[in-house]
Design a protein around this motif. Sequence first.
Motif, mmCIF file in Angstrom:
data_model
loop_
_atom_site.group_PDB
_atom_site.id
_atom_site.type_symbol
_atom_site.label_atom_id
_atom_site.label_comp_id
_atom_site.label_asym_id
_atom_site.label_seq_id
_atom_site.Cartn_x
_atom_site.Cartn_y
_atom_site.Cartn_z
ATOM 1 N N ALA A 22 13.370 -21.665 -20.460
ATOM 2 C CA ALA A 22 12.652 -21.796 -19.784
ATOM 3 C C ALA A 22 11.182 -22.479 -20.372
ATOM 4 O O ALA A 22 11.702 -22.342 -21.555
ATOM 5 N N SER A 23 10.572 -23.390 -19.909
ATOM 6 C CA SER A 23 9.476 -23.840 -20.613
ATOM 7 C C SER A 23 7.769 -22.542 -20.663
ATOM 8 O O SER A 23 7.635 -21.429 -20.087
ATOM 9 N N PRO A 24 6.844 -22.336 -21.573
ATOM 10 C CA PRO A 24 6.050 -20.908 -21.743
ATOM 11 C C PRO A 24 4.682 -20.985 -19.595
ATOM 12 O O PRO A 24 5.085 -20.454 -19.720
ATOM 13 N N TYR A 25 5.064 -22.500 -19.365
ATOM 14 C CA TYR A 25 5.033 -22.347 -18.509
ATOM 15 C C TYR A 25 5.476 -21.993 -17.347
ATOM 16 O O TYR A 25 5.043 -21.021 -16.235
ATOM 17 N N GLN A 26 6.843 -21.478 -17.191
ATOM 18 C CA GLN A 26 7.604 -21.518 -16.518
ATOM 19 C C GLN A 26 7.650 -19.774 -16.353
ATOM 20 O O GLN A 26 8.016 -19.563 -15.823
ATOM 21 N N LYS A 27 7.668 -19.669 -17.381
ATOM 22 C CA LYS A 27 7.841 -18.059 -18.485
ATOM 23 C C LYS A 27 6.229 -17.150 -17.327
ATOM 24 O O LYS A 27 6.314 -16.553 -17.342
ATOM 25 N N PHE A 28 5.107 -18.059 -17.622
ATOM 26 C CA PHE A 28 3.871 -17.729 -16.891
ATOM 27 C C PHE A 28 3.820 -17.560 -15.764
ATOM 28 O O PHE A 28 3.572 -16.359 -15.100
ATOM 29 N N THR A 29 4.437 -18.190 -15.004
ATOM 30 C CA THR A 29 4.228 -18.607 -13.108
ATOM 31 C C THR A 29 5.147 -17.666 -12.358
ATOM 32 O O THR A 29 5.382 -17.386 -11.564
ATOM 33 N N ASN A 30 7.160 -17.403 -13.741
ATOM 34 C CA ASN A 30 7.754 -17.122 -13.015
ATOM 35 C C ASN A 30 8.374 -15.743 -13.004
ATOM 36 O O ASN A 30 9.118 -14.816 -12.750
ATOM 37 N N ILE A 31 7.390 -15.117 -14.209
ATOM 38 C CA ILE A 31 7.630 -14.039 -14.702
ATOM 39 C C ILE A 31 6.261 -12.899 -14.543
ATOM 40 O O ILE A 31 5.615 -12.063 -14.378
ATOM 41 N N THR A 32 5.593 -13.849 -15.239
ATOM 42 C CA THR A 32 4.356 -13.245 -15.763
ATOM 43 C C THR A 32 3.372 -12.897 -14.954
ATOM 44 O O THR A 32 2.949 -11.679 -14.830
ATOM 45 N N VAL A 33 3.330 -13.180 -14.134
ATOM 46 C CA VAL A 33 2.223 -13.227 -13.183
ATOM 47 C C VAL A 33 2.378 -12.919 -11.884
ATOM 48 O O VAL A 33 2.559 -12.358 -11.262
ATOM 49 N N PRO A 34 4.097 -12.749 -11.411
ATOM 50 C CA PRO A 34 4.930 -12.167 -10.386
ATOM 51 C C PRO A 34 4.733 -10.410 -10.728
ATOM 52 O O PRO A 34 4.417 -9.685 -9.689
ATOM 53 N N CYS A 35 4.594 -9.877 -12.426
ATOM 54 C CA CYS A 35 4.901 -8.900 -12.519
ATOM 55 C C CYS A 35 3.680 -8.093 -12.633
ATOM 56 O O CYS A 35 3.176 -7.104 -12.553
ATOM 57 N N ILE A 36 2.697 -8.895 -12.957
ATOM 58 C CA ILE A 36 1.237 -8.362 -12.595
ATOM 59 C C ILE A 36 0.332 -9.033 -12.190
ATOM 60 O O ILE A 36 -0.662 -8.164 -11.269
ATOM 61 N N ARG A 37 1.469 -9.357 -10.921
ATOM 62 C CA ARG A 37 0.779 -10.234 -9.162
ATOM 63 C C ARG A 37 -0.867 -8.526 -8.733
ATOM 64 O O ARG A 37 -1.755 -8.652 -8.482
#
Length: 118
Positions: A22-37
């Motif tokens: 995964a690219s950094p953008y994909q990690k941000f949109t698919n992992i980080t944002v949903p976890c801290i939504r």
Amino acid sequence: MITAALRGVSEDLYEAADVDGASPYQKFTNITVPCIRSVLLLTVLLRVIWIFNFPDLIYSMTQGGPAGSSNIITSYMMQLVQSLDYGLASAVGVLCILFLIVFAAIYLVATKYTDEEA
């Protein structure tokens, strides 16, 4: 609040994403944002409410600034009260309350979760 939420995101998720390529953008949109939504939404809701509660600070420092450039709706309402225009000030107050109710309703809809997420 957001920093604490970011620290709560499991590193295992990022490691798995690295393995999957995964690219950094994909990690941000698919992992980080949903976890801290939920924390992001709560922070935005609280900040909007707090900003509505600080007209006195803005008004005392700038009195609306040059040509009203630093006014927010609630400091504008304070100016209306000071100029004895109570009718317009109360109308602005009702609009503020309606805006906050709509904003809180949108927040509640956005944070509603299903049984699958629980």
